[in-house]
Design a protein around this motif. Structure first.
Motif, PDB file in Angstrom:
ATOM      1  N   ILE A   1       1.027  -1.348  -0.161  1.00  0.00           N
ATOM      2  CA  ILE A   1      -0.088   0.088   0.018  1.00  0.00           C
ATOM      3  C   ILE A   1       0.788   1.207   0.092  1.00  0.00           C
ATOM      4  O   ILE A   1       0.551   2.101  -0.851  1.00  0.00           O
ATOM      5  CB  ILE A   1      -0.988  -0.064   1.278  1.00  0.00           C
TER       6      ILE A   1
ATOM      7  N   ASN B   1      -5.213  -3.772  -2.976  1.00  0.00           N
ATOM      8  CA  ASN B   1      -4.837  -4.148  -1.627  1.00  0.00           C
ATOM      9  C   ASN B   1      -6.164  -3.925  -0.915  1.00  0.00           C
ATOM     10  O   ASN B   1      -5.807  -4.203   0.347  1.00  0.00           O
ATOM     11  CB  ASN B   1      -3.502  -3.455  -1.075  1.00  0.00           C
TER      12      ASN B   1
ATOM     13  N   LEU C   1      -3.324   0.643  -5.747  1.00  0.00           N
ATOM     14  CA  LEU C   1      -3.652   0.887  -4.431  1.00  0.00           C
ATOM     15  C   LEU C   1      -4.843   0.041  -4.085  1.00  0.00           C
ATOM     16  O   LEU C   1      -4.924  -0.597  -3.201  1.00  0.00           O
ATOM     17  CB  LEU C   1      -3.747   2.310  -4.122  1.00  0.00           C
TER      18      LEU C   1
END
Length: 314
Positions: free
Chosen positions: A61, A76, A73
């Motif tokens: 992240i 995750n 991003l």
């Protein structure tokens, strides 16, 4: 991540000491340690160390966030969390020229009976906005990672260094006449309902309701107008205020409530506005105003200082 002052070294050393203590305790007592003392069904539950997989999720992240890659991003995040976070994160990252999240300590822990892992993360975040503003933050964050190694919740605490360009909760300087014990003190925002009181006063003033206007003031409130005239704003004054007016228009463009740091709650509110008064004889008075409203301990206006200028020519 998007969402007060140790230096980084002090902050980091304290965090590392806590980490060593926590890790030692957990390894000595392999099953559990610590306690949740909040209310609810989790009260009294203990914690154990989480897995490196949860740590890896947070590291990914941080890398995607620093690369401003919102799609990477979101991979995750859990499906529901990503759905709610996508647009906000996209807008946020696009507003940055550069942004760097730099975790220097990550500790995964699990609460007794939970499948989720809480990943405690300490980091420094550098933000360089496309609008030219810059800031560096010390962050403590908790990423809640589920059994599929996806984040489904997030909390953040911030410390802003004194060198931050904006966002501190104090600033400026009170000087006065130079003899006050508070001369040189910083100012802080006040939040005791002053903004709402000014907005209500404006509403009642534009209705030419003197009785309602009077409720915002103390019985002996003083107005010093732009020409240096002094008036006592008692009930009788307010009752007669609008007698000569056909109509009034008071439009606010800014309200700034502040107080001197580490003093009683009395405050001063700077109000920027434009006012127009149309008299019954046809005369028009129109000015741009800067006024200082002083609120007493009871949240009532005790004094007003007024400054005015003619409307600028176009």
């Amino acid at each position: 991540m998007k969402n007060t002052t140790f230096t980084r070294n002090t902050f980091q050393v304290k965090a590392i000491v806590c980490s060593i203590f926590l890790s030692s305790t957990l390894f000595l007592n392999a099953q559990s340690a610590g306690i949740f003392s909040g209310t609810g069904e989790n009260n009294g539950k203990s914690f154990s160390m989480g897995t490196d997989a949860a740590t890896a999720t947070v590291q990914k992240i941080a890398k995607a966030y620093s690369a401003k890659d919102v799609d990477l991003l979101m991979t995750n995040y859990s499906e529901e969390f990503a759905k709610n976070a996508y647009e906000g994160n996209k807008k946020w990252l696009e507003s940055m020229t550069t942004i760097v999240m730099d975790p220097y300590m990550i500790i995964p822990v699990k609460m007794e009976g939970s499948e989720d892992t809480m990943v405690l993360t300490w980091s420094v975040e550098d933000r360089n906005s496309a609008n030219g503003s810059k800031e560096k933050l010390n962050l403590m964050e908790i990423f809640t990672v589920d059994k599929d190694h996806k984040v489904n919740n997030f909390s953040q605490w911030v410390r802003k260094p004194e060198t931050n360009e904006f966002g501190l909760n104090y600033g400026g300087k009170f000087i006065g006449d130079g003899t006050s014990e508070y001369s040189g003190s910083a100012l802080v925002f006040s939040n005791r309902g002053e903004v709402e009181a000014i907005e209500k006063l404006v509403e009642n003033y534009n209705k030419m309701d003197g009785k309602a206007c009077a409720t915002a003031f103390t019985k002996d409130a003083v107005l010093v107008d732009s020409e240096g005239n002094k008036y006592i704003l008692d009930d009788a004054t307010w009752a007669a205020t609008f007698n000569d007016y056909k109509e009034v228009s008071w439009k606010i463009s800014g309200i700034l409530p502040v107080k001197i740091q580490n003093t009683d709650p009395e405050s001063g509110v700077t109000v920027y506005s434009r006012e127009k008064r149309v008299f019954k004889d046809g005369t028009v008075w129109e000015k741009e105003l800067v006024e200082q409203f002083y609120f007493n301990m009871d949240g009532k206006i005790s004094k007003v200082d007024q400054y005015a200028r003619n409307i600028p020519k176009k």
